[in-house]
Scaffold this motif. Structure first.
Motif, PDB file in Angstrom:
ATOM      1  N   GLU A 110     110.752  68.915  86.013  1.00 47.94           N
ATOM      2  CA  GLU A 110     111.344  69.306  87.287  1.00 47.94           C
ATOM      3  C   GLU A 110     112.689  69.968  86.996  1.00 47.94           C
ATOM      4  N   VAL A 111     113.083  70.820  87.887  1.00 46.45           N
ATOM      5  CA  VAL A 111     114.342  71.536  87.691  1.00 46.45           C
ATOM      6  C   VAL A 111     115.486  70.540  87.764  1.00 46.45           C
ATOM      7  N   ALA A 144     111.442  68.076  76.396  1.00 45.62           N
ATOM      8  CA  ALA A 144     111.549  67.852  74.946  1.00 45.62           C
ATOM      9  C   ALA A 144     110.413  68.567  74.235  1.00 45.62           C
ATOM     10  N   VAL A 145     110.730  68.973  73.002  1.00 45.26           N
ATOM     11  CA  VAL A 145     109.720  69.581  72.128  1.00 45.26           C
ATOM     12  C   VAL A 145     109.682  68.779  70.834  1.00 45.26           C
ATOM     13  N   TRP A 205     118.860  74.274  75.488  1.00 44.84           N
ATOM     14  CA  TRP A 205     118.749  73.258  74.437  1.00 44.84           C
ATOM     15  C   TRP A 205     120.058  72.515  74.249  1.00 44.84           C
ATOM     16  N   ASN A 206     119.959  71.231  74.065  1.00 44.58           N
ATOM     17  CA  ASN A 206     121.161  70.412  73.892  1.00 44.58           C
ATOM     18  C   ASN A 206     121.848  70.675  72.555  1.00 44.58           C
ATOM     19  N   PHE A 244     115.720  68.087  72.581  1.00 38.95           N
ATOM     20  CA  PHE A 244     115.834  67.917  74.030  1.00 38.95           C
ATOM     21  C   PHE A 244     116.594  69.088  74.661  1.00 38.95           C
ATOM     22  N   GLY A 245     116.267  69.363  75.914  1.00 38.83           N
ATOM     23  CA  GLY A 245     117.004  70.401  76.630  1.00 38.83           C
ATOM     24  C   GLY A 245     116.898  70.189  78.138  1.00 38.83           C
ATOM     25  N   GLU A 246     117.826  70.770  78.847  1.00 38.59           N
ATOM     26  CA  GLU A 246     117.835  70.633  80.302  1.00 38.59           C
ATOM     27  C   GLU A 246     116.986  71.746  80.912  1.00 38.59           C
ATOM     28  N   VAL A 247     116.144  71.385  81.890  1.00 41.74           N
ATOM     29  CA  VAL A 247     115.307  72.389  82.543  1.00 41.74           C
ATOM     30  C   VAL A 247     116.136  73.070  83.628  1.00 41.74           C
TER      31      VAL A 247
END
Lengths: 318, 520
Positions: free
Chosen positions: A162-163, A168-169, A211-212, A196-199
């Protein structure tokens, strides 16, 4: 003064009875004769173990690696007299006694290094409250939720992307490195297994993720992404303050908190090294797969009911 | 009487005498050939010299007889010593450890010596034999593999096998632990000899030699067959017990010279105890001598054969006294106050170490062994087969039975008595010094005098020159045995009904233990 009849110092009690008792004891040690004198404790041809765990531990099968080691360390000493001057010193921490002499295992009841099944933890903080030394600290952690990573019947009940949420990958190198990672003897945490990263934005099959680690934004296929959550319960433990009393284990109502029988790997060069984050307390899920599966099913059911209720409500409104 | 008393296939003395005669002849002829003359200076290069013994001149006969006797005695000493030491080191010490373990049910690591070789569950101590050069160790590997397959442990649970009493498993014919004493001896030999700084050095060094040598001398008087003995003086019993009494002196020397309070206390206790028990012991031995009409050990043994009854059945009280006093004389539990580990570190031998300690230990067991052999000789017919007169009459079997060498009977009897000694050690607690002395002086001494009187009465009134009077000499021993058995049974079931019938648990008031008495 009245006394026990056997206390009277006569020939029977001083000579005949002791001789007869020792004779019986000696005869009992020979199974063939001793059967007639057995008292239910001696002369059992099968060894008695206390519980199922111990029985499993000594079981003789091809998969049991616990007791299938060499009798003594198969090491060379001197070439001249290898048998006479066999080294007996265990070169700990490079060697471990129970690897070489597996019958000297650490009992399961031993209070060793703390282990937590974080998947089943409900953050009730009973352990934190009871800890007399204040070594437990509850935190949240950015992780892939068990439901988000679930496959099979529980798949699809995760929160989903969700926005404003997290994605995560998996990192292949980290995953591979962690396969050989031994929590038992490790002095450091495992490698990172997810990026991890924020959508930021969701558009059809692609998501814009910041990406964090790098701070750069990138457009990624949603199929490659797993939903993550930064509110997942986690904790830090100052193992340097821990006195291994086991109260936390006893306080836990959800059988998530364990004292393992592991005495190793709890050392470091600084005090900071003794701060364990969740990675270093995570018990291998394979050892507690049942508990994890039950927790997974519980959460999946909850999510399923929630969705069903939501759908019913929507249907009623319509 | 089925057979003559001195009938024994193993006539070692005779063989040795014959053998030394031949050697003697060889030596003599070589001497003659070399010098061309005999010791008298006469020319002996004549044809008559082929029969040397007929031609020994008068002047040398005495010398050659002395030489011959010395050689015979020396050879016999070596043979006897070998018999005793072999059976002591292997059988006696092994019995001590294994039997006490079973009697007390403490069979811990009984296979520690075996496990290196045989291993358990197919796992040995690593393939160390493969490290030997040129594949020399390969046969050893095969042997170990074979032993492992045949004698390895058999529980399905490995850890259970390791922790369990492992003497249950494996096989008896490997005699696990049999050669522990050899290993112990090697260890003692490699240890340093230390004398305490302020010890009386001369006496300290002398004492073990006194104890050990006097102990070894006793063995010379013990016959292992009608033809197997090192020395057979007329009064061999007297001689043996005179020598037996030297060791306590050495013990006191050792305790005094060590300059150690524990050793001194042990020595004092030892002196008091051995003195107290030597007197009833000698009275008992005297009773045996009176009963058998001889102070010669071999004659005592043969008397039991010719009269047809073991002395045990005539003097059961004497046997009991002999056992008790001998246990006290060799300082074994329950009379081992001189070396009470709980209070005096190791008693009078606290300060000894290395091979001196090992030899003191060995001499202690030698004394026990000698006591067992003496017991067999005095009371159980010595080297004669049990019931030789009875079984000897059986047509085919009797011959074969009597053909069994006396050596085997002596050793078997002695081993059984040693097992009894071990049994006593397991059954009884150590008692106080004053109790030991009181028991010795107030009970054993009068009893031994009574026993001596019994022996006099039996010898004077019931002995008819060959056997023991009526009914083929069996009536008197049968009556005595029956009376003794009855006494034993009465004493064994002696319980006092006046005492509290039963102890009860404090809270539940349930009866404690399994003991039932009366209408309980």
């Amino acid at each position: 003064m009245a006394s026990h009849p056997h206390a009277k110092p006569n020939f029977r009690n001083l000579v005949v009875r002791p001789m007869w008792m020792t004779l019986k004891t000696a005869l009992r040690t020979y199974p063939v004769i001793g059967r007639w004198f057995t008292d239910g404790y001696h002369n059992k041809l099968e060894g008695e173990m206390l519980d199922e765990k111990s029985l499993l531990r000594v079981e003789d099968n091809p998969y049991n690696t616990v007791s299938d080691h060499e009798y003594t360390a198969d090491r060379e000493a001197t070439d001249l007299y290898p048998s006479l001057y066999r080294p007996v010193t265990v070169m700990y921490p490079y060697e471990r006694l129970e690897d070489m002499e597996p019958w000297l295992f650490v009992p399961g009841e031993y209070n060793g290094r703390i282990g937590v099944i974080w998947e089943t933890c409900t953050a009730c903080k009973l352990c934190v409250t009871i800890c007399p030394n204040d070594c437990l600290h509850m935190t949240t952690e950015l992780r892939v939720d068990v439901l988000d990573g679930a496959e099979g019947e529980h798949a699809g009940f995760g929160k989903g992307l969700e926005v404003g949420g997290w994605a995560a990958v998996p990192i292949e190198e980290g995953m591979q490195a962690n396969e050989s990672y031994d929590l038992v003897t490790a002095h450091e945490g495992p490698s990172a297994d997810y990026r991890f990263g924020e959508v930021i934005d969701l558009e059809g099959d692609t998501a814009l993720v910041r990406w964090n680690d790098t701070g750069y934004e990138a457009s990624v296929e949603t199929a490659e992404l797993l939903a993550a959550d930064d509110q997942i319960v986690s904790g830090r433990i100052d193992i340097g303050r821990c006195m291994f009393c086991g109260l936390c284990m006893e306080a836990c109502d959800f059988t998530s908190f364990f004292m393992t029988n592991e005495y190793d790997g709890m050392s470091g060069f600084t005090r900071q090294d003794l701060w364990y984050d969740a990675d270093r307390t995570r018990v291998l899920t394979s050892r507690h797969q049942e508990a994890v599966d039950a927790e997974l099913a519980k959460r999946a059911k909850k999510e399923r009911d929630k969705r069903a209720r939501k759908a019913a409500k929507l249907a009623a409104e319509a | 009487m089925a057979k003559n008393a001195d009938y024994d296939l193993l006539d070692v003395n005779g063989a040795v005498e014959a053998g030394t005669k031949d050697i003697h002849a060889q030596v003599l002829s070589s001497v003659d050939a070399r010098f061309g003359t005999d010791l008298c200076g006469q020319s002996r290069l004549t044809e008559a010299n082929t029969f040397l013994f007929e031609t020994i001149p008068e002047c040398t006969t005495g010398f050659y007889h002395a030489l011959n006797a010395t050689m015979v005695a020396l050879t016999m000493c070596i043979i006897i010593f070998t018999i005793i030491m072999t059976s002591l080191l292997i059988v006696i010490l092994w019995t001590e450890r294994k039997l006490i373990a079973r009697l007390m049910d403490r069979r811990g690591a009984t296979t520690s010596m075996r496990s290196l070789w045989v291993g358990e569950q197919g796992v040995t101590a690593g393939d160390w034999w493969n490290l030997l050069p040129f594949g020399m160790g390969r046969p050893l590997g095969w042997l170990v593999g074979l032993l492992n397959r045949v004698a390895g442990n058999r529980s399905k649970d490995k850890t259970v096998d390791r922790v369990d009493n492992r003497s249950w498993h494996g096989v008896w014919w490997l005699f696990p632990g049999l050669f522990q004493n050899i290993a112990d001896g090697m260890k003692f030999l490699t240890k340093e000899h230390m004398v305490p700084n302020k010890a009386d050095r001369t006496i300290y060094e002398l004492a073990p030699f006194m104890i050990i040598s006097s102990t070894v001398v006793i063995l010379g008087f013990l016959p292992f067959g009608s033809g197997i003995y090192a020395a057979n003086p007329r009064m061999s019993i007297l001689f043996a017990f005179a020598v037996f009494g030297i060791a306590p002196l050495g013990v006191f020397f050792a305790g005094w010279s060590s300059n150690n309070k524990y050793a001194l206390l042990g020595g004092i206790r030892s002196a008091a105890q051995l003195t107290a028990y030597e007197i009833p012991l000698l009275f008992t031995v005297l009773a045996v001598a009176v009963l058998s009409g001889s102070m010669n050990l071999i004659e005592v043994i043969d008397f039991q054969y010719t009269s047809g009854v073991w002395n045990f059945f005539l003097l059961p009280l004497g046997f009991l006294l002999f056992t008790i006093t001998m246990v006290a004389e060799v300082e074994r539990i329950p009379f081992d106050m001189p070396e009470a580990e709980a209070e005096l570190v190791e008693g009078w031998w606290t300060e000894y170490g290395g091979m001196r300690w090992g030899l003191l230990f060995a001499s202690e067991y030698l004394r026990v062994y000698a006591a067992c052999i003496l017991m067999a000789h005095f009371f159980f017919g010595g080297y004669h087969a049990p019931f030789a007169n009875l079984i000897g009459e059986v047509p085919m079997l009797g011959e074969a039975y009597l053909a069994i060498p006396g050596l085997i009977w002596v050793l078997l009897k002695a081993w059984v008595f040693f097992a009894v000694f071990v049994w006593i050690r397991a059954a009884f607690p150590r008692i106080r010094t004053d109790q030991i002395l009181e028991f010795g002086w107030r009970y054993l001494l009068p009893l031994s005098v009574v026993n001596l009187g019994l022996a006099f009465v039996l010898r004077i009134y019931f002995f008819d020159g060959v056997g023991w009077g009526p009914m083929g000499g069996l009536l008197v021993p049968a009556v005595i045995t029956l009376v003794s058995l009855t006494l034993f049974v009465i004493l064994s079931i002696d319980e006092d009904p006046e005492e509290l019938p039963r102890m009860r648990h404090t809270r539940t008031r349930m009866p404690a233990g399994k003991h039932t008495l009366g209408d309980d």
